[in-house]
Design an enzyme around this catalytic site. Structure first.
Site, PDB file in Angstrom:
ATOM      1  N   ASN A 133     -28.358 144.529 111.309  1.00 49.50           N
ATOM      2  CA  ASN A 133     -28.410 143.383 110.400  1.00 49.50           C
ATOM      3  C   ASN A 133     -26.992 143.161 109.881  1.00 49.50           C
ATOM      4  OD1 ASN A 133     -28.704 141.484 108.431  1.00 49.50           O
ATOM      5  ND2 ASN A 133     -30.535 142.394 107.516  1.00 49.50           N
ATOM      6  N   ARG A 187     -33.375 128.372 106.117  1.00 48.99           N
ATOM      7  CA  ARG A 187     -32.516 128.422 104.929  1.00 48.99           C
ATOM      8  C   ARG A 187     -31.343 127.443 105.079  1.00 48.99           C
ATOM      9  NH1 ARG A 187     -31.292 134.486 103.495  1.00 48.99           N
ATOM     10  NH2 ARG A 187     -30.558 133.449 101.583  1.00 48.99           N
ATOM     11  N   GLU A 202     -30.271 142.211 117.049  1.00 50.32           N
ATOM     12  CA  GLU A 202     -29.915 141.558 115.783  1.00 50.32           C
ATOM     13  C   GLU A 202     -31.188 141.376 114.955  1.00 50.32           C
ATOM     14  OE1 GLU A 202     -28.131 137.729 116.453  1.00 50.32           O
ATOM     15  OE2 GLU A 202     -28.090 137.228 114.307  1.00 50.32           O
ATOM     16  N   HIS A 224     -32.762 140.086 111.094  1.00 55.77           N
ATOM     17  CA  HIS A 224     -32.615 139.473 109.763  1.00 55.77           C
ATOM     18  C   HIS A 224     -33.934 139.546 109.022  1.00 55.77           C
ATOM     19  CE1 HIS A 224     -28.657 138.039 110.754  1.00 55.77           C
ATOM     20  NE2 HIS A 224     -29.141 137.641 111.917  1.00 55.77           N
ATOM     21  N   TYR A 269     -35.480 138.641  99.816  1.00 57.10           N
ATOM     22  CA  TYR A 269     -35.368 139.858 100.617  1.00 57.10           C
ATOM     23  C   TYR A 269     -36.382 140.952 100.252  1.00 57.10           C
ATOM     24  CZ  TYR A 269     -30.906 137.663 101.804  1.00 57.10           C
ATOM     25  OH  TYR A 269     -29.949 136.779 102.225  1.00 57.10           O
ATOM     26  N   PRO A 291     -22.793 143.723 104.984  1.00 50.75           N
ATOM     27  CA  PRO A 291     -22.485 143.529 103.572  1.00 50.75           C
ATOM     28  C   PRO A 291     -23.683 143.143 102.716  1.00 50.75           C
ATOM     29  CG  PRO A 291     -21.583 141.743 104.898  1.00 50.75           C
ATOM     30  CD  PRO A 291     -22.040 142.816 105.854  1.00 50.75           C
ATOM     31  N   ASN A 292     -23.712 143.733 101.550  1.00 50.50           N
ATOM     32  CA  ASN A 292     -24.693 143.459 100.486  1.00 50.50           C
ATOM     33  C   ASN A 292     -26.085 144.023 100.772  1.00 50.50           C
ATOM     34  OD1 ASN A 292     -22.860 141.997  98.763  1.00 50.50           O
ATOM     35  ND2 ASN A 292     -22.920 140.385 100.314  1.00 50.50           N
ATOM     36  N   ARG A 317     -31.454 142.724  95.101  1.00 50.69           N
ATOM     37  CA  ARG A 317     -30.735 141.509  95.468  1.00 50.69           C
ATOM     38  C   ARG A 317     -31.727 140.414  95.849  1.00 50.69           C
ATOM     39  NH1 ARG A 317     -28.077 140.667 101.415  1.00 50.69           N
ATOM     40  NH2 ARG A 317     -27.145 138.643 100.996  1.00 50.69           N
ATOM     41  N   ALA A 370     -24.058 138.556 105.985  1.00 46.38           N
ATOM     42  CA  ALA A 370     -23.319 137.286 106.056  1.00 46.38           C
ATOM     43  C   ALA A 370     -22.276 137.266 107.176  1.00 46.38           C
ATOM     44  CB  ALA A 370     -22.658 137.012 104.712  1.00 46.38           C
TER      45      ALA A 370
HETATM   46  C1  DQA Z   1     -29.594 138.309 106.196  1.00 44.60           C
HETATM   47  C2  DQA Z   1     -29.391 136.803 106.260  1.00 44.60           C
HETATM   48  C3  DQA Z   1     -27.941 136.441 106.027  1.00 44.60           C
HETATM   49  O1  DQA Z   1     -27.772 135.030 106.066  1.00 44.60           O
HETATM   50  C4  DQA Z   1     -27.491 136.945 104.660  1.00 44.60           C
HETATM   51  O2  DQA Z   1     -26.118 136.669 104.469  1.00 44.60           O
HETATM   52  C5  DQA Z   1     -27.786 138.383 104.465  1.00 44.60           C
HETATM   53  C6  DQA Z   1     -29.075 138.903 104.893  1.00 44.60           C
HETATM   54  C7  DQA Z   1     -31.102 138.691 106.311  1.00 44.60           C
HETATM   55  O3  DQA Z   1     -31.358 139.859 106.551  1.00 44.60           O
HETATM   56  O4  DQA Z   1     -31.971 137.842 106.146  1.00 44.60           O
HETATM   57  O5  DQA Z   1     -26.998 139.113 103.880  1.00 44.60           O
HETATM   58  O6  DQA Z   1     -28.931 138.922 107.284  1.00 44.60           O
END
Ligand code: DQA
Length: 155
Positions: A79, A113, A104, A106, A23, A10-11, A18, A82
Site C-alpha cells: 500500500n 474519491r 498493490e 488500497h 480508513y 506514508p501515513n 487517521r 499517497a
Molecule cells: C490509500 C489511498 C491513497 O490515496 C491515500 O493517499 C492513502 C491511503 C488507501 O489505502 O486507501 O494514504 O492508499
C-alpha cells in the site's frame, strides 16, 4: 520457508486514528497481526515494513527483489499511500527488480474519491491490484499472491 513482505507507505502508521470514516479504526499493528496469522497458516514467513520515506520503501523493494531472485521470497503486498499518485521512483523500483510480484493494495476505493487519486504510478508495474475492501484487502491481496505464485506458478 519463503518470505512475504507487507509494505506500507506514508501515513499508514496512523491507521486507526487517521480519517476513520475513510480508513476504519483498525490499527497498523492489528493489520500486521492479521497478515502474520494468515502467512503462518499458509506456511510463509511475513515481514512487515512501514515508512513515510520514499527512499526507504525503494530500498525495501530492492532487497525483496534480491530475495525473490534467490528463491527466498514469494512477493509483496504494497500500500504505497499517497506515493501511489506521485511516485515515478516507486514505479521504477518495482520495474527495476524485474520479477518480484507486487500486489498493490488500497484500503479505500480510490476511484470513488478525489480525481487526483484516480491515477496510480504503481498499477502499471503491479502484478495485481486490490482496492476498496477496507483492511480486509491486505488478506485478499495475500490470498491472490499465494494462489497465483505458490510453487512457482504465475497467473
Ligand atoms: C490509500 C489511498 C491513497 O490515496 C491515500 O493517499 C492513502 C491511503 C488507501 O489505502 O486507501 O494514504 O492508499
Amino acid at each position: 520457508m519463503k518470505k512475504i513482505l507487507v509494505l506500507n507507505g506514508p501515513n499508514l502508521n496512523l491507521l486507526g486514528t487517521r480519517e476513520p470514516a475513510q480508513y476504519g479504526t483498525t490499527t497498523l499493528p492489528d493489520v500486521e497481526a492479521m497478515c502474520r496469522a494468515e502467512c503462518e497458516r499458509r506456511g510463509y514467513e511475513l515481514e512487515c515494513f512501514q515508512s513515510n520515506w520514499e527512499g526507504a520503501l525503494i530500498d525495501k523493494i530492492q532487497e525483496y527483489g534480491r530475495l525473490w531472485k534467490a528463491g527466498s521470497a514469494l512477493g509483496c503486498v504494497f500500500n504505497p499511500g499517497a506515493f501511489t499518485h506521485t511516485s515515478v521512483a516507486l514505479h521504477d523500483a518495482i520495474k527495476g527488480v524485474d520479477g518480484l510480484p507486487v500486489i498493490e493494495c488500497h484500503i479505500s476505493n480510490v476511484h470513488a474519491r478525489e480525481a487526483f487519486r484516480h491515477h496510480s504510478y504503481i498499477s502499471p508495474a503491479a502484478a495485481g491490484i486490490i482496492v476498496g475492501f477496507g483492511v480486509q484487502g491486505y488478506l485478499i491481496a495475500l490470498d491472490g499472491l499465494v494462489r497465483t505464485r505458490e510453487n512457482g506458478s504465475a497467473a
